[in-house]
Design an enzyme around this catalytic site. Structure first.
Site, PDB file in Angstrom:
ATOM      1  N   ASP A 173      -2.688   6.442  -3.455  1.00 31.50           N
ATOM      2  CA  ASP A 173      -1.525   5.718  -2.928  1.00 31.50           C
ATOM      3  C   ASP A 173      -1.188   4.472  -3.753  1.00 31.50           C
ATOM      4  OD1 ASP A 173      -3.603   4.036  -2.133  1.00 31.50           O
ATOM      5  OD2 ASP A 173      -2.602   3.476  -0.264  1.00 31.50           O
ATOM      6  N   ASP A 217      -6.279   2.835  -2.705  1.00 33.44           N
ATOM      7  CA  ASP A 217      -7.404   2.920  -1.769  1.00 33.44           C
ATOM      8  C   ASP A 217      -7.393   4.224  -0.958  1.00 33.44           C
ATOM      9  OD1 ASP A 217      -5.260   2.205  -0.181  1.00 33.44           O
ATOM     10  OD2 ASP A 217      -6.254   0.499   0.790  1.00 33.44           O
ATOM     11  N   ARG A 218      -6.290   4.987  -1.053  1.00 32.52           N
ATOM     12  CA  ARG A 218      -6.268   6.269  -0.336  1.00 32.52           C
ATOM     13  C   ARG A 218      -6.468   7.428  -1.304  1.00 32.52           C
ATOM     14  NH1 ARG A 218      -1.850   6.410   4.443  1.00 32.52           N
ATOM     15  NH2 ARG A 218      -2.155   4.300   5.209  1.00 32.52           N
ATOM     16  N   LYS A 259     -11.390   0.779   1.473  1.00 29.40           N
ATOM     17  CA  LYS A 259     -11.391   2.190   1.152  1.00 29.40           C
ATOM     18  C   LYS A 259     -11.128   2.335  -0.344  1.00 29.40           C
ATOM     19  CE  LYS A 259      -6.812   3.012   3.203  1.00 29.40           C
ATOM     20  NZ  LYS A 259      -6.414   2.010   4.195  1.00 29.40           N
ATOM     21  N   SER A 265       0.795  -1.227   0.000  1.00 30.47           N
ATOM     22  CA  SER A 265       0.000   0.000   0.000  1.00 30.47           C
ATOM     23  C   SER A 265       0.830   1.280   0.000  1.00 30.47           C
ATOM     24  CB  SER A 265      -0.949  -0.047   1.185  1.00 30.47           C
ATOM     25  OG  SER A 265      -1.813   1.041   1.138  1.00 30.47           O
ATOM     26  N   HIS A 266       0.791   2.027   1.093  1.00 30.14           N
ATOM     27  CA  HIS A 266       1.450   3.324   1.118  1.00 30.14           C
ATOM     28  C   HIS A 266       2.947   3.226   1.415  1.00 30.14           C
ATOM     29  CE1 HIS A 266       0.599   2.505   5.336  1.00 30.14           C
ATOM     30  NE2 HIS A 266       1.564   3.361   5.640  1.00 30.14           N
ATOM     31  N   ASP A 324      -1.850   1.255  -3.700  1.00 34.15           N
ATOM     32  CA  ASP A 324      -2.891   0.328  -4.148  1.00 34.15           C
ATOM     33  C   ASP A 324      -4.220   1.040  -4.419  1.00 34.15           C
ATOM     34  OD1 ASP A 324      -3.161   0.872  -1.428  1.00 34.15           O
ATOM     35  OD2 ASP A 324      -4.006  -1.093  -0.954  1.00 34.15           O
TER      36      ASP A 324
HETATM   37  C1  VG1 Z   1      -2.066   2.988   8.581  1.00 30.71           C
HETATM   38  C2  VG1 Z   1      -3.175   3.996   8.817  1.00 30.71           C
HETATM   39  C3  VG1 Z   1      -4.517   3.299   8.874  1.00 30.71           C
HETATM   40  C4  VG1 Z   1      -4.727   2.500   7.583  1.00 30.71           C
HETATM   41  C5  VG1 Z   1      -3.567   1.559   7.367  1.00 30.71           C
HETATM   42  C6  VG1 Z   1      -3.643   0.842   6.035  1.00 30.71           C
HETATM   43  O1  VG1 Z   1      -2.007   2.069   9.644  1.00 30.71           O
HETATM   44  O2  VG1 Z   1      -2.938   4.720  10.000  1.00 30.71           O
HETATM   45  O3  VG1 Z   1      -5.526   4.256   9.062  1.00 30.71           O
HETATM   46  O4  VG1 Z   1      -5.916   1.763   7.651  1.00 30.71           O
HETATM   47  O5  VG1 Z   1      -2.336   2.280   7.373  1.00 30.71           O
HETATM   48  O6  VG1 Z   1      -3.686   1.748   4.969  1.00 30.71           O
HETATM   49  P1  VG1 Z   1      -0.948   2.195  10.861  1.00 30.71           P
HETATM   50  O7  VG1 Z   1      -1.175   0.981  11.703  1.00 30.71           O
HETATM   51  O8  VG1 Z   1       0.398   2.273  10.235  1.00 30.71           O
HETATM   52  O9  VG1 Z   1      -1.276   3.474  11.561  1.00 30.71           O
HETATM   53  V1  VG1 Z   1      -3.073   1.310   3.467  1.00 30.71           V
HETATM   54  O10 VG1 Z   1      -3.652   2.379   2.365  1.00 30.71           O
HETATM   55  O11 VG1 Z   1      -1.398   1.409   3.768  1.00 30.71           O
HETATM   56  O12 VG1 Z   1      -3.413  -0.282   3.331  1.00 30.71           O
HETATM   57 CO    CO Z   2      -3.431   1.777   0.471  1.00 33.63          CO
END
Ligand code: VG1
Ligand code: CO
Length: 543
Positions: free
Chosen positions: A277, A281-282, A376, A113-114, A279
């Site tokens: 982002d 979803d953001r 998301k 993801s991000h 994938d």
């Molecule tokens: C982070 C964000 C959370 C989100 C998660 C996955 O998690 O704070 O809100 O759901 O990433 O997003 P953490 O545990 O690092 O705070 V994604 O778009 O990276 O799958």
């Molecule tokens: Co993501």
């Protein structure tokens, strides 16, 4: 072609975090590492016989190699049919859409993801269940436990499959269907939004920039926003998914997308901008000269939802993750609909949606979506904004100011302290937890603490309890400080501190959030000794 059973031994630490298992690419490249985790997923589920799975990823480095391994393992584990995006590409929201539409048993998403990608970046894998959403904690826990006792995995010795063209092939007894990654998702968007109104907006000269950050949103955004809605070619930038995201950090926030933020402050700025982002979803939403906080975006979308065809019938309820600002709570109160507060991570929204309790939900981390899927959805949020701008004739800036004038403004900011030593981060959280019972009633600057606890979520649908979901300190004037440790990082610990304060006075709605929150930031320092534990005098990332 035959099925092999390969003996293996377990790896430590294959525990899914906030969103699947994320590790450095080199960790995933170890022999048997991915295989162990995939077999543990299959072993934790009912038999795959007669079932369909969806498979795809965000195209990051190691995606192609991982896809071929998973195809051979799914075939060896008796899966009936697997739907895979052309070239192994599927966004997270598209996987959720496909699972639901084709009534698949589940899906495997290959993405961190991000997190940054490339040979020196991160890789990740996540399992989604038949409602299209991330597996709930009881399943991720079962998968983790299985990784600790695994002794063998099953894999076909079939040669690599060509997934570069749509079509159907077979491996062992499994049918492999390579599909266009965009068309089902695009069809779903058409059914929710007023595409004609958005087309008229672009035809009238409306200008937009969407930064896909060389990640998976590119193909979706160019097809839908440029080809279908008529935005000029070049509206979507960094539109080609690259294995290393072109060196971008595909986490759309003002720090990583600083070029876009700067561009929106120039005279050449278009009317509207957004970024997505890894994938897809953001989403980050920008107007001329401003970046909207995700918490405000969620509140504004909720307040105007009935203007969108897909939500014309109204909202059943809304939900936000605990650290997300309470701006949406005010909207829900006025609309007289329920507002749920869940732990961080999308997996907690699924039950509420399946039970029909909520329609919209979001997180402060640039995540927003609705019950159309169980993930998301970055492009959905962007299309929602375009639809809203088209039917109201108002800009992002105007819609935000109008919202704050009516509901008051929830100033909001997240401070991240990255790569903190794990023992130090844990010690900070432990010391904070020990202090909690003594905090209520204490005064800091102009505020008194009204509640201090470690958030525990009781799922109203399945009644499961999720404990230790973040320390929250609430104050008499509605301000809040939340402390938690990230569950998606791969190096050291990341401490996240979330600040929020409420300002009803319209004359004070144009302040810099860091200034509006300054006294709260000082309070957090005083309560938690952040500098002492982390050795850092300032956060590494402020969003
Ligand atoms: C982070 C964000 C959370 C989100 C998660 C996955 O998690 O704070 O809100 O759901 O990433 O997003 P953490 O545990 O690092 O705070 V994604 O778009 O990276 O799958
Ligand atoms: Co993501």
């Amino acid at each position: 072609m035959s099925v092999q059973t390969v003996s293996t031994t377990s790896f430590a630490g294959q525990e899914p975090g906030t969103s699947g298992l994320r590790k450095r690419v080199e960790v995933f490249q170890q022999a048997r590492y991915l295989e162990n985790f995939v077999q543990s997923i299959f072993d934790s589920l009912d038999s795959l016989e007669g079932k369909t799975l969806v498979l795809g990823g965000d195209g990051r480095f190691h995606n192609r190699a991982a896809i071929q391994i998973i195809l051979r393992m799914a075939a060896a584990n008796g899966c009936d049919r697997i739907m895979i995006g052309q070239n192994g590409i599927l966004s997270t929201p598209a996987v959720s859409c496909l699972i639901r539409k084709y009534q698949a048993y589940g899906g495997i998403v290959l993405s961190a993801s991000h997190n940054p990608g490339g040979p020196d970046g991160d890789f990740g894998i996540k399992f989604n269940i038949s409602n299209g959403g991330p597996a709930p904690e009881k399943i991720t826990q079962a998968i983790y436990e299985r990784t600790l006792s695994i002794t063998a995995y099953r894999i076909s010795d079939a040669p690599p499959v060509d997934i570069s063209r749509p079509g159907t092939t077979r491996m062992e007894n499994m049918e492999i269907v390579v599909i266009d990654p965009v068309s089902d998702y695009a069809e779903m968007m058409r059914a929710i939004f007023d595409f004609d109104a958005i087309r008229r907006l672009f035809a009238g000269g409306f200008r937009m920039r969407l930064d896909a950050m060389n990640a998976v949103c590119g193909p979706y955004a160019t097809r839908i926003i440029e080809s279908e809605l008529g935005a000029p070619v070049g509206t979507v930038v960094h539109e080609v998914p690259l294995e290393d995201f072109g060196g971008h950090h595909p986490d759309p926030n003002p720090v990583n997308a600083h070029e876009l933020v700067a561009y929106m402050k120039t005279p050449a700025a278009p009317d509207f901008a957004a970024a997505t982002d890894g994938d897809a979803d953001r989403n980050m939403i920008l107007g001329q000269g401003i970046v909207l906080t995700p918490s405000d975006s969620l509140a504004i979308l909720a307040a105007h939802a009935t203007r969108i065809p897909g939500y014309a019938g109204g909202l059943a309820g809304v939900a936000r993750s605990m650290p997300t600002s309470t701006a949406v709570d005010r909207v829900a109160a006025e609309m007289n609909i329920p507002c749920f507060e869940t732990p961080t991570g999308w997996k907690f929204f699924g039950n509420l949606m399946d039970a029909g309790k909520i329609t919209l939900c979001g997180e402060e981390s640039y995540g927003t979506s609705s019950a159309h899927i169980r993930e998301k959805d970055g492009l959905w949020a962007i299309l929602f904004w375009l639809n809203l701008i088209a039917v109201t004739g108002k800009s992002v800036n105007a819609l935000a100011s109008q919202h704050w004038a009516h509901y008051g403004r929830n100033y909001y900011s997240r401070h991240d302290y990255e790569q903190v030593r794990e023992d130090k981060a844990n010690a900070l959280m432990r010391a904070l937890r020990e202090k909690l019972s003594a905090l209520p009633g204490k005064r800091y600057a102009t505020r008194a603490v009204t509640l201090a606890d470690d958030f525990c979520y009781l799922d109203p649908v399945d009644h499961s309890a999720s404990e230790n979901q973040g320390v929250r300190i609430l104050f008499s004037d509605g301000a809040r400080i939340v402390f938690r440790l990230s569950g998606t990082g791969t190096v050291g610990a990341t401490l996240r501190i979330y600040y929020e304060c409420f300002e009803p006075d319209t004359r004070k709605h144009d302040d810099d959030p860091q200034i509006a929150l300054a006294s709260l930031i000082a309070t957090a320092q005083e309560i938690a000794d952040i500098a002492g534990y982390t050795g850092m005098s300032a956060p590494t990332v402020i969003t």
